[in-house]
Design a protein around this motif. Structure first.
Motif, PDB file in Angstrom:
ATOM      1  N   VAL A   9       0.844  -1.203   0.000  1.00 36.27           N
ATOM      2  CA  VAL A   9       0.000   0.000   0.000  1.00 36.27           C
ATOM      3  C   VAL A   9       0.874   1.245   0.000  1.00 36.27           C
ATOM      4  CG1 VAL A   9      -1.723   1.311   1.305  1.00 36.27           C
ATOM      5  CG2 VAL A   9      -1.943  -1.154   1.083  1.00 36.27           C
ATOM      6  N   ASP A  10       1.961   1.179   0.750  1.00 42.17           N
ATOM      7  CA  ASP A  10       2.881   2.317   0.763  1.00 42.17           C
ATOM      8  C   ASP A  10       3.459   2.568  -0.628  1.00 42.17           C
ATOM      9  OD1 ASP A  10       2.468   2.834   3.357  1.00 42.17           O
ATOM     10  OD2 ASP A  10       4.300   1.849   4.098  1.00 42.17           O
ATOM     11  N   ARG A  11       3.787   1.491  -1.286  1.00 47.69           N
ATOM     12  CA  ARG A  11       4.337   1.646  -2.645  1.00 47.69           C
ATOM     13  C   ARG A  11       3.297   2.292  -3.556  1.00 47.69           C
ATOM     14  NH1 ARG A  11       5.914  -3.965  -4.625  1.00 47.69           N
ATOM     15  NH2 ARG A  11       6.475  -2.880  -6.532  1.00 47.69           N
ATOM     16  N   LEU A  12       2.052   1.866  -3.396  1.00 43.69           N
ATOM     17  CA  LEU A  12       0.987   2.468  -4.218  1.00 43.69           C
ATOM     18  C   LEU A  12       0.839   3.954  -3.866  1.00 43.69           C
ATOM     19  CD1 LEU A  12      -1.800  -0.291  -4.112  1.00 43.69           C
ATOM     20  CD2 LEU A  12      -0.228   0.187  -5.972  1.00 43.69           C
ATOM     21  N   ALA A  62      -7.729   7.616  -4.766  1.00 42.18           N
ATOM     22  CA  ALA A  62      -8.369   7.304  -3.487  1.00 42.18           C
ATOM     23  C   ALA A  62      -7.483   6.482  -2.561  1.00 42.18           C
ATOM     24  CB  ALA A  62      -9.676   6.549  -3.762  1.00 42.18           C
ATOM     25  N   ILE A  63      -6.318   6.105  -3.025  1.00 43.46           N
ATOM     26  CA  ILE A  63      -5.476   5.204  -2.231  1.00 43.46           C
ATOM     27  C   ILE A  63      -5.097   5.805  -0.877  1.00 43.46           C
ATOM     28  CG2 ILE A  63      -3.274   5.965  -3.238  1.00 43.46           C
ATOM     29  CD1 ILE A  63      -4.164   2.338  -2.442  1.00 43.46           C
ATOM     30  N   GLU A  64      -5.046   7.142  -0.837  1.00 38.10           N
ATOM     31  CA  GLU A  64      -4.693   7.797   0.418  1.00 38.10           C
ATOM     32  C   GLU A  64      -5.760   7.558   1.482  1.00 38.10           C
ATOM     33  OE1 GLU A  64      -1.916   9.335   0.862  1.00 38.10           O
ATOM     34  OE2 GLU A  64      -1.170   9.510  -1.192  1.00 38.10           O
ATOM     35  N   ARG A  65      -6.992   7.380   1.015  1.00 42.20           N
ATOM     36  CA  ARG A  65      -8.104   7.233   1.961  1.00 42.20           C
ATOM     37  C   ARG A  65      -8.263   5.793   2.428  1.00 42.20           C
ATOM     38  NH1 ARG A  65     -10.793  10.469  -1.911  1.00 42.20           N
ATOM     39  NH2 ARG A  65     -12.041   8.716  -2.607  1.00 42.20           N
ATOM     40  N   PHE A  66      -7.621   4.867   1.736  1.00 42.53           N
ATOM     41  CA  PHE A  66      -7.815   3.467   2.079  1.00 42.53           C
ATOM     42  C   PHE A  66      -7.130   3.139   3.399  1.00 42.53           C
ATOM     43  CE2 PHE A  66      -6.530  -1.035   1.836  1.00 42.53           C
ATOM     44  CZ  PHE A  66      -7.805  -1.577   1.850  1.00 42.53           C
ATOM     45  N   ASP A  67      -7.902   2.567   4.287  1.00 42.37           N
ATOM     46  CA  ASP A  67      -7.351   2.204   5.598  1.00 42.37           C
ATOM     47  C   ASP A  67      -7.484   0.702   5.788  1.00 42.37           C
ATOM     48  OD1 ASP A  67      -6.475   1.951   8.123  1.00 42.37           O
ATOM     49  OD2 ASP A  67      -8.166   3.001   9.080  1.00 42.37           O
ATOM     50  N   ILE A 251      -2.711   5.907 -18.337  1.00 48.80           N
ATOM     51  CA  ILE A 251      -3.399   6.281 -17.106  1.00 48.80           C
ATOM     52  C   ILE A 251      -2.754   7.544 -16.547  1.00 48.80           C
ATOM     53  CG2 ILE A 251      -3.906   5.588 -14.731  1.00 48.80           C
ATOM     54  CD1 ILE A 251      -3.878   2.725 -15.671  1.00 48.80           C
ATOM     55  N   ARG A 252      -3.575   8.509 -16.226  1.00 46.13           N
ATOM     56  CA  ARG A 252      -3.055   9.756 -15.665  1.00 46.13           C
ATOM     57  C   ARG A 252      -3.391   9.786 -14.180  1.00 46.13           C
ATOM     58  NH1 ARG A 252      -0.276   9.499 -18.949  1.00 46.13           N
ATOM     59  NH2 ARG A 252      -0.117  10.522 -20.939  1.00 46.13           N
ATOM     60  N   PHE A 253      -2.388   9.636 -13.393  1.00 41.46           N
ATOM     61  CA  PHE A 253      -2.627   9.639 -11.954  1.00 41.46           C
ATOM     62  C   PHE A 253      -2.822  11.067 -11.465  1.00 41.46           C
ATOM     63  CE2 PHE A 253       0.157   5.773 -12.111  1.00 41.46           C
ATOM     64  CZ  PHE A 253      -0.904   4.896 -11.989  1.00 41.46           C
ATOM     65  N   PRO A 254      -3.788  11.239 -10.563  1.00 46.02           N
ATOM     66  CA  PRO A 254      -3.906  12.561  -9.933  1.00 46.02           C
ATOM     67  C   PRO A 254      -2.706  12.778  -9.021  1.00 46.02           C
ATOM     68  CG  PRO A 254      -5.466  11.016  -8.952  1.00 46.02           C
ATOM     69  CD  PRO A 254      -4.800  10.300 -10.067  1.00 46.02           C
ATOM     70  N   PRO A 255      -2.379  14.021  -8.726  1.00 48.38           N
ATOM     71  CA  PRO A 255      -1.241  14.264  -7.849  1.00 48.38           C
ATOM     72  C   PRO A 255      -1.464  13.662  -6.479  1.00 48.38           C
ATOM     73  CG  PRO A 255      -2.475  16.277  -8.237  1.00 48.38           C
ATOM     74  CD  PRO A 255      -3.026  15.254  -9.141  1.00 48.38           C
ATOM     75  N   ARG A 256      -0.375  13.357  -5.822  1.00 48.64           N
ATOM     76  CA  ARG A 256      -0.457  12.702  -4.526  1.00 48.64           C
ATOM     77  C   ARG A 256      -1.227  13.570  -3.553  1.00 48.64           C
ATOM     78  NH1 ARG A 256       4.184  11.078  -0.358  1.00 48.64           N
ATOM     79  NH2 ARG A 256       2.905   9.686   0.860  1.00 48.64           N
ATOM     80  N   GLY A 257      -2.112  12.936  -2.815  1.00 52.27           N
ATOM     81  CA  GLY A 257      -2.864  13.665  -1.812  1.00 52.27           C
ATOM     82  C   GLY A 257      -4.148  14.269  -2.335  1.00 52.27           C
ATOM     83  N   ALA A 258      -4.411  14.159  -3.634  1.00 50.18           N
ATOM     84  CA  ALA A 258      -5.634  14.735  -4.202  1.00 50.18           C
ATOM     85  C   ALA A 258      -6.841  13.974  -3.689  1.00 50.18           C
ATOM     86  CB  ALA A 258      -5.574  14.660  -5.709  1.00 50.18           C
TER      87      ALA A 258
END
Lengths: 259, 689
Positions: A9-12, A62-67, A251-258
């Protein structure tokens, strides 16, 4: 939770592209197949692939929100995103037609049940599990010597008897057995590692047990062969055919934390 | 002797008389020279005229003979197709009857076309008049070529016209129906020296593809004097971008040396190049036909298998040539293989990349035929020269062989399941080619040796994986060069088998004869046995090749010692190119260790072909720019134009780029200018020490 899971998950989260490619390579076909099934023939392979890309792009946002501590399966989370993407696609299509604006497909109701009576989610989870097993086999293949892995593949996955395998590769039957045992051991270890990596709940981690992969050698081989037979059968989508850098790299990733 | 100064003879040498004499002599000499020049010019023109005329007459005669033979053969076979159609119609098998009727129709059309060509086209071509071909597969191009012409019908030429098999039917490249082509600028479908005859579906790159006939003056200049070429054109005004043009132009010189590109031009608004034109079905179509003929699950019969594996050997052999030339194709797939005159030809050089390129690896390619490892490496930002690109082609070749056996694509890479019956040895070859990057065939030659072993076996099923040369640890050269020994030692049948291998290059009747009598569909067990025996001579071949290799090694070591002498003699340096079969990364390490281009200029001995990032410098115009770093050199761009393009792309001045190089620790830029086999090193701008 297994430490490897946290690492993955950290890598993602760190936008490690190889981790995302791993995700795409492992679960992309499952998501694509589900889109194709939900579409009931109304969406082609190209659209299915586009929607899969969109799913992963949404996942990236949404990966930042995944717990993982909340006990939600990663696969379930992935499927919920895919459902939203599919619902949006249906809305987009219906908006241009008569009666546009009305929701033609209820996400709450979920996609239709499959013909064999198994609820779609169960089938999806089975596919996800098979994808994990295939990923483990791929990893063993990439780290084993060619001859040993081919012996194991011919003996276990193709179901050729040991004597015939020995004849084909010009060796003795005991040597074949040694190769098979060695690869089997490696696969057991890799399987445990892969399932831990992509699993976030205890239930997911116990899937291997339920599928017969914790049993004796012969039962383990039979279970792996069955999974391979189902998973590596006829392709579910047509090839792209175009010379492109599409699929993954578009695939265009949104910036980190978006959010 | 005393000369009287007033004598008549002396008067004749008076100042005036002397001047006239000299002027007259000079004029006479000039006149003579002029007349001689004119005579030489006339002679040259006459000789060229005669040569062109004789060439055309010979080409015409040969073409007419070929046309007539084809027409006669088609005429002879057509009644059988008609009879078959009628019989099938009577017994109620309408679909097959329709297919036979179509075949009959196409044969009659072919007869008409060949007669038209023999009677009208070819004779007129002697006089320089080019009559448009009456081919239904080609359509006139829009715009200036055919003003007022009706919009073209759907076109399927170059890649054949057969319907794609179901698994490949979704491929956009095999079912393209191009829209009418806008031509606002009006400059992009006229190419000097070429007459456009039609256009082809655009590929994934978006470039325009045309079929063109070179004008006689141009034709004699092109290698192989082709009667038709395919022109790929990128125009800025039509959607192509500068990076795309640069990417396409990067390997042009190397591609030309391999015969993949015949001609090219870089113009202010566009870039185009001409390639050989092949007419025939794609491998996708051919494989589909062969599988359909036998039913969906029966696999291929021995004859089809032999034919298709033989075509695969062609492909692998071509790829081996690419790799020896320092290039990799990068987009090997069944749709990019055309079967023409019984041979497989790789087309689409759009992604061809130099193995030693210092550009970053990209993910371009086609899914399922592209190695996932390449994508992984590209995502890590790996440079092309840091990996062995040839291995990615090997993966693709394995994927193509899988599609030949299964009539579908390998959805699970090396783990893809074989659903149809096929020989174990071929499955093994597929898996070996698609295995992990470090465990697959190290070179195309090894894969080719395995394929040839299967081709030469008594039966495909008789060849076991254990017998494959790669499994026995045999030198691939013993399978690649078996003909010398076979011709001199073995009997008639092995000689025919060896001839089959040798004449694959020519694709001649010997090959067909030998493959028929020694192939899997062979007639007599005795002949089959002889063919099987032929593979037993490989120890002889190995021994002979070993002797040759030792001799070559001795020669090379001698050259190496001389190179070392040059290297140690002051301002002379040696630039090593990757040796054949050597991995790029290893070559890079060796190069970094051995190369030291000193400040200043000096001659550089070029060993083999000097691959500087993208191109072999063949002329002063294509001199390469090289940045000298602290550890060896790093090629930057192809030439001055490319440097300017790089500056444009980066939106910076060339000086700024040079400053960037200095920041990264480069000592400066030099220009390598070829002088025959030597390269002159000229400093362009040294920035810092």
């Amino acid at each position: 939770m297994h430490p490897i899971t946290t690492t993955f998950v950290d890598r993602l989260r760190n936008r490690d592209e190889s981790a995302w490619f791993e995700l795409w390579e492992t679960f992309g076909p499952v998501i694509r197949a589900h889109f194709a099934r939900w579409g009931r023939g109304a969406i082609g392979p190209e659209t299915a692939r586009d929607l899969t890309q969109e799913t992963l792009a949404q996942l990236a946002g949404a990966i930042e929100r995944f717990d993982p501590e909340r006990g939600v399966r990663f696969s379930t989370w992935l499927l919920s995103i895919a459902r939203h993407i599919f619902g949006d696609e249906v809305d987009r299509r219906m908006a241009g037609k008569r009666g546009g604006g009305r929701r033609a497909f209820s996400l709450d109701a979920g996609p239709p049940a499959s013909s064999d009576g198994v609820a779609p989610d169960d089938e999806y989870e089975r596919r996800i599990f098979r994808a994990k097993v295939m990923a483990a086999i791929r990893r063993v293949e990439s780290t084993s010597d060619f001859l040993g892995f081919q012996v194991w593949q011919t003996r276990v996955l193709d179901g050729v008897v040991g004597r015939e395998v020995a004849e084909r590769i010009g060796t003795s039957e005991p040597t074949v057995s040694r190769h098979v045992a060695r690869i089997r051991d490696r696969l057991r270890g890799e399987l445990a590692r892969t399932i831990s990596e992509y699993s976030f709940t205890e239930e997911e981690s116990r899937e291997a047990e339920r599928a017969g992969l914790a049993a004796s050698d012969s039962a383990f081989d039979a279970a792996i062969a069955e999974i391979y037979r189902v998973e590596a059968g006829a392709p579910s989508v047509s090839p792209d055919g175009a010379s492109d850098s599409k699929a993954w790299s578009s695939i265009r990733f949104p910036p980190r934390g978006a959010r | 002797m005393v000369v009287d100064p007033f004598s008549p003879a002396r008067c004749a040498l008076s100042p005036f008389g002397s001047d006239f004499g000299v002027i007259g002599t000079v004029l006479a000499i000039l006149l003579g020279l002029f007349l001689a020049g004119v005579a030489i010019m006339v002679l040259i023109v006459s000789v060229r005229f005669v040569a062109v005329a004789v060439g055309r007459i010979i080409a015409c005669a040969g073409g007419i003979v070929g046309d007539l033979i084809t027409a006669v053969v088609n005429l002879a076979v057509a009644p059988f197709s008609l009879a078959r159609a009628l019989v099938l119609l009577v017994i109620g098998r309408f679909r097959e009857a329709d297919r036979s009727a179509e075949r009959f129709q196409s044969r009659i059309v072919e007869v008409g076309m060949r007669l038209w060509s023999a009677v009208v086209q070819r004779p007129l071509r002697i006089a320089g008049v080019r009559v448009p071909p009456r081919r239904h597969s080609l359509v006139p191009a829009h715009g200036p070529v055919g003003p007022g012409a009706p919009p073209p019908p759907p076109l399927m030429a170059h890649r054949g016209a057969a319907t794609a098999p179901p698994p490949f039917a979704a491929s956009p490249r095999s079912t393209v129906d191009p829209p009418p082509w806008p031509n606002p600028a009006g400059f992009s479908n006229s190419f000097p020296g070429y007459e456009i005859e039609g256009r082809l579906p655009s590929g994934g790159s978006g470039a325009r593809l045309f079929v063109a006939a070179p004008e006689p003056a141009k034709q004699v200049l092109l290698p192989g004097t082709p009667s038709r070429v395919v022109i790929k054109s990128f125009a800025i005004g039509e959607g192509s971008t500068l990076p795309q043009i640069i990417r396409e132009s990067r390997s042009l010189d190397a591609a030309k040396s391999l015969g993949l590109v015949l001609d090219h031009a870089l113009e202010p608004h566009r870039f185009w190049y001409a390639m050989p034109h092949f007419v025939g079905p794609t491998l996708t179509e051919l494989v589909g036909q062969r599988h359909r003929a036998l039913g969906s699950s029966r696999g291929l019969d021995s004859r089809s298998l032999r034919e298709l594996v033989s075509l695969m050997a062609d492909v692998v052999e071509n790829l081996a040539k690419f790799h020896r030339g320092g290039l990799w194709h990068k987009d090997v797939k069944p749709d990019n293989i055309i079967v023409s005159a019984g041979r497989a030809h790789l087309i689409d050089v759009g992604l061809v990349t130099p193995l030693a390129s210092t550009f970053t690896l990209t993910t371009h390619g086609t899914e399922y035929f592209r190695d996932p490892e390449m994508v992984r490496q590209a995502l890590r930002g790996t440079k092309v020269h840091q990996v062995d690109g040839a291995r990615f082609d090997i993966y693709s070749a394995g994927a193509v062989l899988y599609s030949v056996l299964e009539n579908t694509f390998p959805a699970h890479g090396a783990l893809s399941r074989f659903e149809r019956p096929s020989p174990e040895s071929l499955r093994w070859i597929v898996r070996r080619a698609m295995a992990d990057y470090h465990r697959r065939y190290p070179t195309m030659d090894e894969m080719l040796a395995d394929l040839r072993f299967v081709l030469m076996a008594k039966s495909p099923d008789a060849a076991l994986p254990a017998q494959l040369p790669s499994m026995r640890g045999a030198d691939p050269a013993s399978m690649l060069e078996p003909r010398l020994e076979l011709n001199s030692i073995a009997g008639a049948a092995p000689r025919a088998a060896a001839g089959a291998v040798r004449d694959r290059d020519a694709g001649g009747p010997v090959r067909r004869f030998a493959s028929r009598w020694c192939g899997w569909g062979g007639r007599s067990a005795q002949t089959k046995g002889a063919c099987w025996k032929s593979t037993m001579w490989s120890p002889w071949a190995t021994a002979a090749v070993a002797v040759v290799a030792i001799a070559v090694g001795i020669l090379k070591s001698d050259r190496g010692s001389r190179s070392h002498e040059r290297n140690s003699s002051g301002n002379r340096a040696v630039v090593h190119a990757p040796a054949a079969g050597e991995s790029t990364s290893r070559a890079t390490r060796r190069r970094a260790e051995s190369t030291d281009l000193p400040e200043g200029s000096g001659p550089v001995l070029v060993e083999r072909s000097l691959m500087l990032s993208n191109t072999i410098p063949e002329s002063a115009e294509s001199a390469a720019m090289v940045a000298i770093g602290k550890k060896g050199w790093t090629p930057i761009v192809d030439d001055a134009e490319a440097l300017a393009a790089l500056a444009t792309l980066a939106g910076r001045e060339p000086e700024a780029i040079q400053a960037e190089l200095a920041r990264r620790g480069y000592r400066g830029l030099v220009r390598l200018e070829p002088r025959g086999e030597r390269v002159h090193v000229r400093p362009v701008s040294f920035i810092a020490r």
